[in-house]
Scaffold this active site. Structure first.
Site, PDB file in Angstrom:
ATOM      1  N   ALA A  62      24.129  41.362  -2.970  1.00 33.12           N
ATOM      2  CA  ALA A  62      22.884  41.335  -3.734  1.00 33.12           C
ATOM      3  C   ALA A  62      21.728  41.680  -2.792  1.00 33.12           C
ATOM      4  O   ALA A  62      21.871  41.622  -1.576  1.00 33.12           O
ATOM      5  CB  ALA A  62      22.670  39.937  -4.299  1.00 33.12           C
ATOM      6  N   GLY A 101      27.994  40.515  -4.800  1.00 29.86           N
ATOM      7  CA  GLY A 101      27.753  41.333  -5.989  1.00 29.86           C
ATOM      8  C   GLY A 101      28.429  42.695  -5.875  1.00 29.86           C
ATOM      9  O   GLY A 101      28.851  43.277  -6.883  1.00 29.86           O
ATOM     10  N   GLU A 104      31.892  42.224  -6.794  1.00 29.97           N
ATOM     11  CA  GLU A 104      31.945  41.938  -8.234  1.00 29.97           C
ATOM     12  C   GLU A 104      31.806  43.219  -9.063  1.00 29.97           C
ATOM     13  O   GLU A 104      32.414  43.355 -10.120  1.00 29.97           O
ATOM     14  CB  GLU A 104      30.869  40.918  -8.611  1.00 29.97           C
ATOM     15  CG  GLU A 104      31.212  39.517  -8.094  1.00 29.97           C
ATOM     16  CD  GLU A 104      30.113  38.509  -8.377  1.00 29.97           C
ATOM     17  OE1 GLU A 104      28.997  38.709  -7.855  1.00 29.97           O
ATOM     18  OE2 GLU A 104      30.358  37.549  -9.111  1.00 29.97           O
ATOM     19  N   GLU A 124      29.102  34.106  -1.093  1.00 33.17           N
ATOM     20  CA  GLU A 124      27.943  33.378  -1.651  1.00 33.17           C
ATOM     21  C   GLU A 124      27.872  31.930  -1.210  1.00 33.17           C
ATOM     22  O   GLU A 124      26.793  31.375  -1.002  1.00 33.17           O
ATOM     23  CB  GLU A 124      27.962  33.451  -3.181  1.00 33.17           C
ATOM     24  CG  GLU A 124      27.578  34.791  -3.763  1.00 33.17           C
ATOM     25  CD  GLU A 124      28.703  35.808  -3.788  1.00 33.17           C
ATOM     26  OE1 GLU A 124      29.769  35.537  -3.182  1.00 33.17           O
ATOM     27  OE2 GLU A 124      28.515  36.866  -4.397  1.00 33.17           O
TER      28      GLU A 124
END
Ligand code: NAD
Length: 703
Positions: A62, A101, A104, A124
């Site tokens: 992210a 992310g 993901e 995370e």
């Protein structure tokens, strides 16, 4: 598409390329670019879509600078839905590190291929968060519940080979040109009529999960959580992946992610993430400072610290010479290093031939003339100023010009050590922590005359040997040990006022410290503090002060090394056990001092141990010993196992409120005297103006 995402059709395959240096983080522009490229590809002639990145890595996570800001459309879930619902197969082509992310995004694709050197992971948890874009729902569906739990609660990435074995990726591409390999892989999938495989369509059979699995996982994680709350919530998400349909599972994940993102624990861990990077920056050092070349290092003293320091350099391929006084001491020192590496080999973490390679980099001598050619010397002999001065004078005589001369001293004055040479500009402190090959912190101590390039080189070499460096000016104990004074003192004062050792230690361990202060004293050796106190003339003449520490040493209870200190230690397991003899003594000593023992709660234990530490931190800041309050946090998290989930002592103080800390300091001053409880002027000033240490940093351009 956009200036960070491009799209072209290559050989009937639509290729979406992200180009957003340095790490292709998922900023709003990247999200928008991927969304429009995938949407556009639905209506064109492409047969499948490859999602790849330019530069050194696939999407590495992210964009954490967006945290705490209002969400900007499109959100990641929208992008992932577009990928997952594509009418044509989407294939992620991974190189570098697909993290958080980024990974993901690849999990929403129908297939994943990677080059052999790639890594994937969901880190995370290290920021006090959980993967909030389906990671907790998709990983267990393809890798299984246990593997998912291990991966997500550890936050550690796995190699492409391991990921292939876990089912997280489908193909390792051997072609050096990943794009060409991925396009070919996509064409093969199309040719074989491979289905649009969506991870969301997989259901996990609850019968495959052992009864009690989640409860056991929770318990195990709680035991090592140290104040972190994310691991427990990750377990809940994975439980939801088993029990709920995908959309409900995603809702649960989002709900728990939102709780974490606004939690003080995650704020603290993100603070540490940024603080670590900031600590590497020295405010007044010119950016173009030319570094000195460090190709060979000498360590003076092959004891506890010298051996560990030598290993740090060998581990990154830098040859080291260890200097000892006698051949016997030298052989002992080298023997301990060999034993340490052998243990790593036995654990399967190092191959035998690698160990031989590392040992081949470490040589030894008893002749100082043998280190004339080294580029850096680190002295780690006994903590004695006169001895250190003699050694530095000797080094000045033998070492080549331009060599950096460092001392690992814990307390001594670097400027006096530097003055023993004719090249004080080349001298500084490099304070490692024990065990030096394990502990991450390196305090880099800047002397009055230390040259800029010596400092810059030392910070760079610290990074090279995988340490987290924090800069300190010269003072007694530098940042870390100086602050520890009041912490250790109060842990013993509390014993006289009504606590027993287990109570003090469990309060601090409950707070998240890896080990309470009294157990820590036992580990380090109670005789160390005892001897240090003998030489001090500045301590108040108070029979209550360090009373138990002193009595225990005089009884021969020096801590773990003698099998007993504040605790007794099981000779087999080395587990610490409360000792009724010590507990009885504590009560007797309080009586002798006419102290009426009272019930003391955890809140008081924490305040009395931690607030003096914070107060000393404030003094260190106003004296300019530390560059910024966040550097102090780094020292404590990486050198003293202060819980990252509390963000270090200064961040913690900001969190509880400086006014509260100041008021408590005043309250204890009135009760126990100003010689111990004197609020730092900076603490008072900030408390009165309603400011935080972080704001103070900012106002000085230090953050
Ligand atoms: N032990 C710790 O936890 C720790 C942590 C950080 C810093 N330090 C500092 O590191 C330094 C070393 O501590 P240690 O615990 O490794 O000590 P130690 O007693 O284990 O080892 C010191 C070694 O220095 C050798 N030595 C003495 N005089 C020498 C000389 N003239 N030339 C070469 N070698 C000589 C001794 O033979 C001995 O092996 C001290 O300044 C200490 O304050 C220690």
């Amino acid at each position: 598409m956009s200036d960070v995402v491009s799209y072209q059709i290559v050989d009937n395959i639509g290729v979406v390329s992200v180009n957003s240096p340095p790490v292709n983080a998922l900023s709003q522009k990247v999200r928008e670019g991927i969304l429009s490229a995938v949407t556009a590809a639905q209506g064109d002639a492409s047969e499948a879509i490859v999602l790849r990145c330019d530069g050194r890595t696939f999407i590495a996570g992210a964009d954490i600078t967006e945290f705490g800001k209002p969400p900007m459309a499109p959100g990641l879930p929208e992008v992932l839905s577009a990928i997952e619902n594509s009418s044509k197969p989407v294939i992620a082509a991974i190189h570098g590190t697909a993290l958080g992310g980024g990974f993901e995004v690849s999990l929403a694709c129908h297939y994943r291929c990677a080059i052999a050197s790639a890594k994937v992971g969901l880190p995370e948890v290290k920021l006090g968060l959980l993967p909030g874009a389906g990671g907790t729902q998709r990983v267990p569906r393809i890798a299984g519940v246990k593997a998912a739990l291990d991966m997500i609660t550890s936050g550690n990435p796995v190699s492409a080979k391991t990921a292939l074995g876990m089912g997280l990726i489908d193909e390792v591409i051997s072609n050096d040109d990943l794009q060409a390999g991925a396009v070919q892989y996509a064409k093969d999938l199309v040719a074989s009529g491979a289905p649009l495989r969506r991870i969301r369509d997989i259901t996990i059979d609850p019968a495959t999960v052992e009864p009690g699995f989640f409860d056991a996982a929770r318990k195990k994680l709680a035991a090592r959580a140290r104040g972190a709350i994310a691991p427990d919530k990750i377990v809940s998400c994975i439980e939801a992946a088993v029990e709920l349909p995908m959309d409900k599972g995603l809702e649960r994940e989002r709900e728990l992610f939102t709780e974490l993102v606004t939690s003080p624990e995650s704020a603290a861990m993100r603070h540490i993430f940024f603080a670590e990077r900031l600590a590497a920056k020295i405010k007044d050092l010119p950016k173009d400072t030319v570094l000195r070349d460090i190709k060979k290092v000498a360590i003076i003293g092959g004891g506890t610290m010298g051996g560990g320091i030598a290993m740090c350099f060998a581990n990154v391929g830098i040859p080291v010479v260890m200097v000892e006084v006698t051949d016997e001491a030298l052989q002992r020192g080298l023997g301990i290093i060999k034993k340490n590496y052998s243990i790593t080999v036995q654990k399967g973490k190092l191959a035998e031939d690698q160990m031989e390679g590392l040992l081949g980099l470490i040589s030894g001598t008893t002749d100082y003339n043998d280190i004339a050619d080294v580029d850096m010397v680190i002295e780690a002999v006994y903590e004695n100023l006169e001895l250190k001065k003699q050694i530095f004078a000797k080094l000045d005589g033998v070492c080549k010009q331009g060599a950096i001369l460092a001392s690992n001293t814990s307390y001594q004055d670097i400027d006096q050590i530097a003055a023993a040479t004719k090249r004080p500009q080349d001298v500084l402190g490099l304070h490692f922590f024990s065990p030096a090959n394990v502990m991450k912190l390196l305090e880099v101590v800047r002397g009055e005359k230390t040259a800029d390039d010596v400092l810059a080189t030392s910070m760079a070499i610290g990074k090279k040997i995988q340490k987290v460096c924090a800069l300190s000016r010269v003072c007694y104990g530098f940042i870390g040990n100086r602050m520890l004074g009041g912490y250790g003192r109060e842990s013993q004062m509390l014993l006289m006022d009504g606590c027993l050792p287990t109570q003090v230690d469990s309060a601090l361990e409950g707070f998240g410290m890896a080990m309470g202060p009294l157990a820590m004293g036992d580990l380090a050796g109670l005789d160390v503090g005892y001897k240090a106190r003998q030489g001090r003339t500045d301590l108040p003449d108070d029979p209550k002060l360090y009373r138990m520490g002193t009595l225990l040493v005089e009884m021969g209870r020096h801590g773990q090394k003698t099998g007993a200190g504040f605790y007794k230690y099981d000779p087999e397991t080395r587990r610490r056990l409360a000792d009724p003899i010590v507990e009885g003594m504590i009560v007797d000593e309080s009586n002798k001092l006419d102290i009426e023992r009272r019930e003391i709660d955890n809140e008081e234990i924490l305040a009395r141990c931690l607030y003096p530490l914070i107060n000393e931190g404030a003094l260190i800041l106003e004296e300019g010993i530390a560059q910024r309050s966040s550097d102090i946090d780094i020292v404590y998290v990486f050198g003293y196992a202060f819980p990252a989930a509390k963000g270090g002592p200064m961040h913690y103080a900001d969190h509880v409120g400086l006014k509260h800390v100041y008021d408590k300091m005043c309250e204890y001053r009135d009760l126990y005297g100003e010689q111990y409880w004197k609020p730092a002027p900076l603490l008072k000033e900030l408390a009165e103006s309603g400011k935080t240490f972080a704001q103070w940093d900012k106002e000085r351009g230090a953050s």
